[in-house]
Every structure is written in C-alpha cells, then in structure tokens.
Design an enzyme around this catalytic site. Structure first.
Site, short mmCIF file in Angstrom:
data_model
loop_
_atom_site.label_atom_id
_atom_site.label_comp_id
_atom_site.label_asym_id
_atom_site.label_seq_id
_atom_site.Cartn_x
_atom_site.Cartn_y
_atom_site.Cartn_z
N LYS A 1 16.81 21.06 19.68
CA LYS A 1 15.52 20.93 20.19
C LYS A 1 15.62 21.50 21.75
O LYS A 1 16.73 21.49 22.17
CB LYS A 1 15.09 19.69 20.20
CG LYS A 1 13.85 19.41 20.64
CD LYS A 1 12.75 19.55 19.15
CE LYS A 1 11.14 19.36 19.06
NZ LYS A 1 10.59 19.50 18.12
P1 NAD Z 1 0.03 20.75 20.68
O1 NAD Z 1 0.60 20.82 22.15
O2 NAD Z 1 -0.34 21.71 19.90
O3 NAD Z 1 -0.96 19.29 20.66
C1 NAD Z 1 -0.59 18.08 21.32
C2 NAD Z 1 -1.78 17.32 21.25
O4 NAD Z 1 -1.66 16.10 21.68
C3 NAD Z 1 -2.63 17.90 22.19
O5 NAD Z 1 -4.19 17.84 21.87
C4 NAD Z 1 -2.50 16.85 23.43
O6 NAD Z 1 -3.89 16.57 24.08
C5 NAD Z 1 -2.58 15.42 22.52
N1 NAD Z 1 -1.76 14.62 23.68
C6 NAD Z 1 -0.78 14.65 24.32
N2 NAD Z 1 -0.25 13.35 24.84
C7 NAD Z 1 -1.24 12.67 24.18
C8 NAD Z 1 -1.45 11.12 24.26
N3 NAD Z 1 -0.91 10.32 25.13
N4 NAD Z 1 -2.58 10.59 23.46
C9 NAD Z 1 -3.37 11.38 22.82
N5 NAD Z 1 -3.10 12.69 22.55
C10 NAD Z 1 -2.20 13.25 23.28
O7 NAD Z 1 1.40 19.80 20.09
P2 NAD Z 1 1.77 19.96 18.40
O8 NAD Z 1 2.64 21.42 18.32
O9 NAD Z 1 0.70 19.82 17.63
O10 NAD Z 1 2.77 18.62 18.31
C11 NAD Z 1 2.47 17.31 18.42
C12 NAD Z 1 3.44 16.40 17.86
O11 NAD Z 1 3.83 17.02 16.42
C13 NAD Z 1 4.89 16.62 18.71
O12 NAD Z 1 5.35 15.20 18.56
C14 NAD Z 1 5.63 17.57 17.99
O13 NAD Z 1 7.03 17.42 18.41
C15 NAD Z 1 5.30 17.45 16.65
N6 NAD Z 1 5.60 18.45 15.69
C16 NAD Z 1 5.08 19.51 15.86
C17 NAD Z 1 5.27 20.47 15.08
C18 NAD Z 1 4.75 21.78 14.93
O14 NAD Z 1 4.82 22.80 13.98
N7 NAD Z 1 3.96 22.36 16.06
C19 NAD Z 1 6.18 20.33 13.87
C20 NAD Z 1 6.77 18.99 13.74
C21 NAD Z 1 6.47 18.12 14.61
#
Ligand code: NAD
Length: 432
Positions: A118
C-alpha cells in the site's frame, strides 16, 4: 435485534485502536487458531519493507512545499506486491502498514498471485489544482520508483486517486526507463492499457458477495433495502449495480453526511444526480431537494444491507449497538474495529469482511496486469464473468471454512488467507 452484552457507559468505552493495531489484533487471533509457529507469526506481523519519502513540490504560487509519502510492502511470498495509493490528510505509516497487511490476506483469499502493499501521501487533494496534483504525483512516483515495477510492486487507485493519477505514475516510471511500462500500475485509463471492467470492479465485487449472502439466506437482492456510506468509486458503483439487481437505496453519505429516502413514502434517491453534484465539488449535504442525515444516522439506518465504502474505523464500540442492518458489506478496508466486530457478532449481524468483499478491485487489477503482459485485451463480458467466478469461489470457500470451524466470515477469511501465505513461505523456505 438483541444483544446479551451489558450496554457500555460512554466512559467505559476504551479509545479506538489504530488501523495497524486492528490489523495486528485480527492477525493474532487467526495465528492462535492456526497454531502458527512463533517465528512465522512474528515474520508476518511485520511489513517486509517500509519506505518513507519526504519530497518538495512547486506550488502554482511559485512556493515550494514539502510532502510526506509512504510505500509499504507487507509480504512477497505469493508474488509481486500489489496495493493502492491513497491521498488523504489521515495517511500515516501506521495506516499504510495496516492496509498493506490486509492486501496480503486479500490476494491470498482470492488466490491471485500477489503479495500485499500500500502507499499514500498525507495531504488534502481537494485543496490542490490539477497541475499541483500532477507535479506531486510525478515526484512521489519518482521517490517510490526504487520499490515499484511490473515484476516487483504494482500500485492501483485508492481513496482520492483515480485512472488519471495512475496515468501520471505510469508515464513518470516510463520516462525513467526510456520506454512505456504500462504494467507498473493498474487502474489505468483504457487508452493506455487499462482493462474494461476495472473501474467498477470493487463495487461489482460488493454486489456479487451481497447477492451470494442473500441467496444463502433464501432471499434475493430484488427489493432489498440498502444504505451506503461513501459515494466514491466503490460506493457509487456498488449502488449502481445493486440498483440494477432490484435493490432500493434508502440512504447514502459522504464525509459531510448525506441523504435518505423512506421506502414507500419518499421517491427513490436519484444517485446520478447526487454523483453529479459531488463531481462538481459540492458536499452531499448541500444537495438541494433531499432529506438529510448524518453519518451516525446512516450507520443506524434500518435496512437489509449496509455497505461501508468510505474509510476505516467507522463502526466502533460506541455506535455498534445502534446498527440495524442484517448484513454489512465491507467495501472499505477496516471500517469495523475488532471490538465492534465482536458486538455485531453477538447481535447476529452478518459481516462480509473487507478482505473478501472489496477484493473485486484487486482481482480486476490482476486481470489488467495479465492482459497488459500478454498484449491481449479482453471484452468487458469476459472480465465480468471471470470476476464473478473468482469472487464466488472465494465467497464459497470462506463460507465453508466459517461453517466448518463455527467462526465468523472475517475469521474464516483470515484463516484462509493467512494459511495460504504460510504455505507459500514453507514451500519457498527461509532464505538463505
Ligand atoms: P474514493 O476517494 O473514490 O471515495 C471515498 C468516499 O468516501 C468519498 O465519497 C468520501 O466523501 C467518502 N468518505 C470519506 N470519509 C468519510 C466518512 N468519514 N464518512 C462518510 N463518507 C466518507 O475512495 P474509494 O476508492 O471508493 O475507496 C473507499 C474505500 O474502499 C477505502 O477504504 C479503500 O481503501 C477501499 N477500497 C477501494 C478500492 C478501489 O478499487 N478503489 C478497492 C478496494 C478497497
């Protein structure tokens, strides 16, 4: 829903642990069940490599600002390291170490040939211009280029990073080498070697495991009520695909809070309108014409399925007893703390754990990497079919393990993932 736990007074509730403490606690519990040899357990508790970089970026004003970033490789026994890059003010070495460890188990649970990694940079990308973001990304990519590479460590998007950021990293790495190296990152734009089906793969994986879990209960997604925390890449695509299966989205939030729609009373939420509002840089709570809720209210929303797709540490002992969902899908990494997990278990809430539920992204990243290395690109349908196959197999294996050992799906997924990593270590031996 009932619980036989004594309700905790606010002052009795201990402070929450860090993400790395959470990851270690989960690992220690699994290591005990697996009866791991002490030395192997100690090996797996520590990341193999931790890189901290401090680097300058020229801002649009002409000033130079210093930034701190990280890249951590947790374990490489099953293959090259794989894991996203996060841009957020809360990024710390501790958080990156936890996320890297979870990546190791995730790749093993889905049985794809990667170890876990990461990366991240501590800053608020919302406060930067696109040019500043590009300069920061290129400098960070240069700084971590000692670790990354298509055979060594392949970054991907995570919170606040996207295909454009991946394109800048790929270009920077390629410039250093003098030729194009598309395999250095996944989650790239299609035009430069990305894969069809990668963008929505994490959300699709969430939908697939939600459907499997509903089937296991003799139900289907048709008509199921769903609340979603986070309207980013994972949350948005999960919503879109769950709606396509007939789910009713009752609430959605971002970091500002969000909105809800009472089924049978209010019209359905217009997710595309909310998404467009967010894309214009506005917080969800300022979107006109919707009924507002806070994040705490969302977590306590009565619904069949709660999808957590934001950040770690969202459900803690302080709010776990308020959860009224039957199933929680962990689209985010580490959104439930270990103590909250125990409370939810007692309450009979089924948690489909992060290292299984959000693995769709890394599985499709693996497909992108394979396609790029072979210079042979697949149709969207093929990517989706293969994703469904890998996710469903992993889901069934985790369920089988949880039934056999009478443990939660999280413990089962950890046992499955950790035991596969341990087997690889045993087969390869300890060098020299
Ligand atoms: P992103 O930046 O596209 O979106 C994150 C979202 O979460 C945004 O809408 C933000 O406003 C919201 N957010 C942040 N803090 C918040 C809070 N305290 N309460 C409510 N909403 C909140 O990120 P993403 O890529 O969608 O990732 C989200 C999660 O999924 C993370 O934990 C990431 O590690 C995990 N993840 C992402 C992927 C991927 O392919 N993008 C894969 C596996 C896991």
């Amino acid at each position: 829903m009932t619980t036989d736990k004594e309700p905790l007074g606010q002052s009795d509730i201990p402070e929450e642990e860090s993400a790395y403490d959470m990851a270690l606690q989960q690992f220690n519990e699994a290591a005990e069940v697996l009866d791991l040899e002490q030395g192997i357990a100690e090996y797996l508790r520590r990341p193999q490599r931790e890189l901290t970089v401090n680097f300058p970026v020229r801002m649009d004003s002409g000033d130079i600002r210093m930034f701190t970033g990280y890249r951590v490789q947790h374990n490489l026994s099953r293959g090259p390291a794989k894991g996203g890059i996060r841009y957020h003010t809360m990024v710390s070495l501790d958080e990156v170490k936890a996320l890297a460890m979870w990546m190791t188990w995730k790749c093993a649970v889905t049985d794809i040939p990667y170890g876990g990694a990461k990366g991240g940079v501590t800053f608020d990308p919302k406060q930067m211009s696109s040019n500043e973001l590009e300069r920061l990304t290129r400098r960070y990519a240069s700084e971590i280029s000692v670790l990354i590479g298509p055979e060594k460590d392949i970054p991907a998007p995570d919170v606040n990073t996207n295909p454009q950021v991946m394109a800048w990293i790929m270009d920077t790495y390629s410039m250093h080498h003098g030729y194009s190296v598309p395999g250095v990152v996944t989650g790239k734009p299609l035009e430069i070697g990305g894969s069809l089906g990668r963008l929505d793969a994490t959300g699709r994986g969430c939908m697939i495991v939600a459907a499997r879990e509903m089937t296991r209960r003799g139900k289907s997604l048709q008509g199921a009520t769903v609340a979603v925390q986070g309207l980013g890449n994972v949350g948005y695509h999960a919503i879109r695909l769950l709606e396509a299966q007939g789910c009713r989205i009752v609430a959605v939030t971002d970091s500002s809070g969000g909105c809800y729609s009472d089924p049978g009373v209010a019209p359905e939420l217009d997710i595309e309108k909310l998404r467009a509002w967010k894309a214009s840089g506005m917080p969800l709570v300022e979107c006109p014409g919707v009924d507002y809720i806070t994040n705490e209210e969302l977590l306590a929303m009565p619904c069949d399925i709660l999808v957590l797709a934001a950040m770690e540490g969202q459900i803690t002992p302080k709010n776990a007893l308020g959860v009224r969902a039957g199933i929680i899908i962990e689209g985010a990494n580490g959104p439930i703390t270990p103590r909250a997990d125990a409370i939810l278990e007692d309450m009979g809430v089924q948690v489909v754990p992060d290292i299984l539920a959000n693995a769709g992204g890394v599985v499709a990243s693996y497909f992108e990497w394979v396609q790029g290395l072979q210079h042979d690109f697949w149709e969207q349908e093929e990517v989706e079919q293969r994703l469904e196959k890998v996710m469903s197999k992993a889901f069934e294996q985790v369920v089988a393990m949880s039934q056999e050992k009478k443990i939660t799906m999280r413990k089962a997924a950890l046992l499955l993932g950790i035991s596969r990593v341990v087997k690889a270590i045993e087969l390869r031996g300890i060098y020299p």
